[in-house]
Motif scaffolding. Structure first.
Motif, short mmCIF file in Angstrom:
data_model
loop_
_atom_site.label_atom_id
_atom_site.label_comp_id
_atom_site.label_asym_id
_atom_site.label_seq_id
_atom_site.Cartn_x
_atom_site.Cartn_y
_atom_site.Cartn_z
N ARG A 20 -7.27 -1.57 17.59
CA ARG A 20 -6.07 -2.33 17.24
C ARG A 20 -5.18 -2.54 18.47
NH1 ARG A 20 -6.87 0.30 12.11
NH2 ARG A 20 -5.79 2.20 12.76
N VAL A 24 -4.26 -6.31 19.92
CA VAL A 24 -2.90 -6.80 20.15
C VAL A 24 -2.75 -7.25 21.61
CG1 VAL A 24 -0.47 -6.14 20.27
CG2 VAL A 24 -1.85 -5.49 18.28
N VAL A 38 5.90 -10.40 15.30
CA VAL A 38 5.11 -9.42 14.55
C VAL A 38 4.35 -10.11 13.43
CG1 VAL A 38 5.25 -7.40 13.04
CG2 VAL A 38 6.63 -7.48 15.12
N LEU A 41 1.20 -11.72 14.72
CA LEU A 41 0.19 -10.73 15.05
C LEU A 41 -0.46 -10.18 13.79
CD1 LEU A 41 2.15 -8.92 17.89
CD2 LEU A 41 -0.06 -10.05 18.18
N VAL A 42 0.36 -9.89 12.79
CA VAL A 42 -0.17 -9.37 11.52
C VAL A 42 -1.10 -10.40 10.88
CG1 VAL A 42 0.47 -8.79 9.15
CG2 VAL A 42 1.74 -7.79 11.07
N LEU A 45 -4.40 -10.97 13.28
CA LEU A 45 -5.25 -9.81 13.55
C LEU A 45 -5.64 -9.03 12.31
CD1 LEU A 45 -3.52 -8.54 16.82
CD2 LEU A 45 -5.47 -10.08 16.59
N ILE A 47 -3.92 -6.77 10.63
CA ILE A 47 -3.47 -5.38 10.57
C ILE A 47 -2.15 -5.34 9.82
CG2 ILE A 47 -4.65 -4.70 12.68
CD1 ILE A 47 -2.13 -5.07 14.23
N ARG A 49 1.77 -4.38 8.79
CA ARG A 49 2.99 -4.52 9.58
C ARG A 49 3.41 -3.21 10.25
NH1 ARG A 49 6.23 -8.89 9.39
NH2 ARG A 49 8.29 -8.71 10.34
N THR A 51 1.56 -0.65 11.15
CA THR A 51 0.65 -0.35 12.26
C THR A 51 0.95 -1.24 13.45
OG1 THR A 51 -1.12 0.36 10.75
CG2 THR A 51 -1.78 -0.32 12.97
N CYS A 52 1.22 -2.51 13.19
CA CYS A 52 1.53 -3.45 14.27
C CYS A 52 2.80 -3.01 15.02
CB CYS A 52 1.70 -4.85 13.70
SG CYS A 52 1.81 -6.13 14.96
N HIS A 53 3.82 -2.60 14.27
CA HIS A 53 5.05 -2.12 14.90
C HIS A 53 4.77 -0.90 15.79
CE1 HIS A 53 8.41 -4.53 13.57
NE2 HIS A 53 7.94 -4.57 12.34
N LEU A 56 2.90 -1.98 18.99
CA LEU A 56 3.79 -2.69 19.90
C LEU A 56 4.78 -1.74 20.57
CD1 LEU A 56 4.43 -5.90 17.80
CD2 LEU A 56 3.32 -5.82 20.05
#
Length: 314
Positions: A20, A24, A38, A41-42, A45, A47, A49, A51-53, A56
């Motif tokens: 992941r 990103v 965000v 990206l969510v 990809l 993934i 939210r 996890t994305c935060h 990042l």
């Protein structure tokens, strides 16, 4: 004797959290002039939210990513510059190819790239554009990953052993005996002339445009690349395809350079996007062969004994 665990590549052990982070970073690097949110990206990809935060936040702390506090968008960070420079130093082929790429652009008036085999991809590590060009005709970017699978990269495996050739052939989408036979004809053609000649068609242009965005495509969009690869099947002109004294639409022409043990170290490509006749194609091919030998020499490499000097040798 090598123990059983050592026979398995370390890369066979997946790490979803690491994947992941890579996803990103690659998404942002694929579109550096387009800050991403965000939500984007969510969506792209796949993934969640939270996890994305978290990913990042870690990348921002490392300087790999920069956050715009007003727009709440993210772009590649300055720490990646140092990583890129370190990568250049760690890839001898990149340094060996630099001057020859510039010479190709000067002599042919065409953009040129060097692509390096990396697992199941060919990674574009160098791109020299034509001075004054707006770049619209060059469907390429540094860092772009091209599937190291038919129809791409035959020059890197044409002189390899059968196991490596079989692996390359096995990556073809929807492989069948007839198509496998054709790709073996492609390899034989490349061995005879030393370089590839891709046709320029609307489908092949569309495919290359998709490949530029491969790292930023969502999982739902990526099957479109596979389907287009299947639709096109092959993009390579064989010798018999170029017999007539007429012009041919040519996209990209490539030749390999070699390491000390004769393995393909990189692919040198020029972006023709024109309709040369057979003599014009051979002239470009001869210039590629000269660049290949110069880069191989710079690497301290060794070309295969049957690697042609010029088109006259074929």
């Amino acid at each position: 004797m090598i123990s059983a665990p050592d026979r398995e590549p370390w890369s066979a052990m997946p790490s979803p959290p690491t994947d992941r982070v890579v996803a990103v970073t690659e998404f942002l690097a694929a579109r550096p002039a387009e800050p991403a949110t965000v939500a984007e990206l969510v969506r792209h990809l796949g993934i969640n939210r939270a996890t994305c935060h978290a990913v990042l936040a870690a990348l921002v702390r490392a300087g790999w990513v920069v956050r715009d506090p007003i727009a709440k968008t993210f772009t590649p960070g300055p720490a990646l510059i140092a990583l890129g420079r370190a990568a250049e130093c760690g890839v001898p082929a990149a340094r060996a190819a630099e001057g020859e790429l510039a010479a190709l652009v000067r002599d042919l008036g065409m953009a040129a790239t060097a692509g390096y085999p990396s697992g199941e991809h060919i990674v574009i590590g160098s791109h020299v554009a034509v001075r004054g060009s707006d770049g619209d005709g060059d469907i390429v970017r540094v860092g772009q990953r091209i599937p190291f699978a038919p129809p791409f990269g035959p020059g890197l495996v044409a002189w390899a052993g059968e196991p490596e050739i079989a692996r390359w052939l096995g990556r073809a989408p929807h492989a069948d005996p007839a198509r496998t036979h054709h790709f073996r004809d492609v390899l034989a053609t490349v061995r005879r002339r030393g370089y590839t000649v891709e046709s320029d068609t609307p489908a092949s242009r569309r495919l290359r445009a998709l490949l530029v965005e491969l790292d930023s495509l969502s999982p739902r969009q990526r099957p479109a690349v596979t389907e287009l690869l299947h639709e096109i099947g092959t993009i390579e002109y064989l010798d018999d395809d170029l017999r007539e004294a007429r012009t041919y639409p040519v996209g990209v022409m490539s030749a390999p350079a070699f390491t000390g043990d004769g393995a393909g170290a990189l692919n040198i490509s020029v972006y023709v996007w024109a309709d040369p006749d057979p003599a014009g194609i051979r002239a470009i091919g001869d210039r590629l062969l000269a660049a290949s030998r110069a880069i191989t020499h710079n690497l301290g490499g060794t070309a295969p004994p049957d690697f042609p000097q010029t088109s006259a040798d074929t």
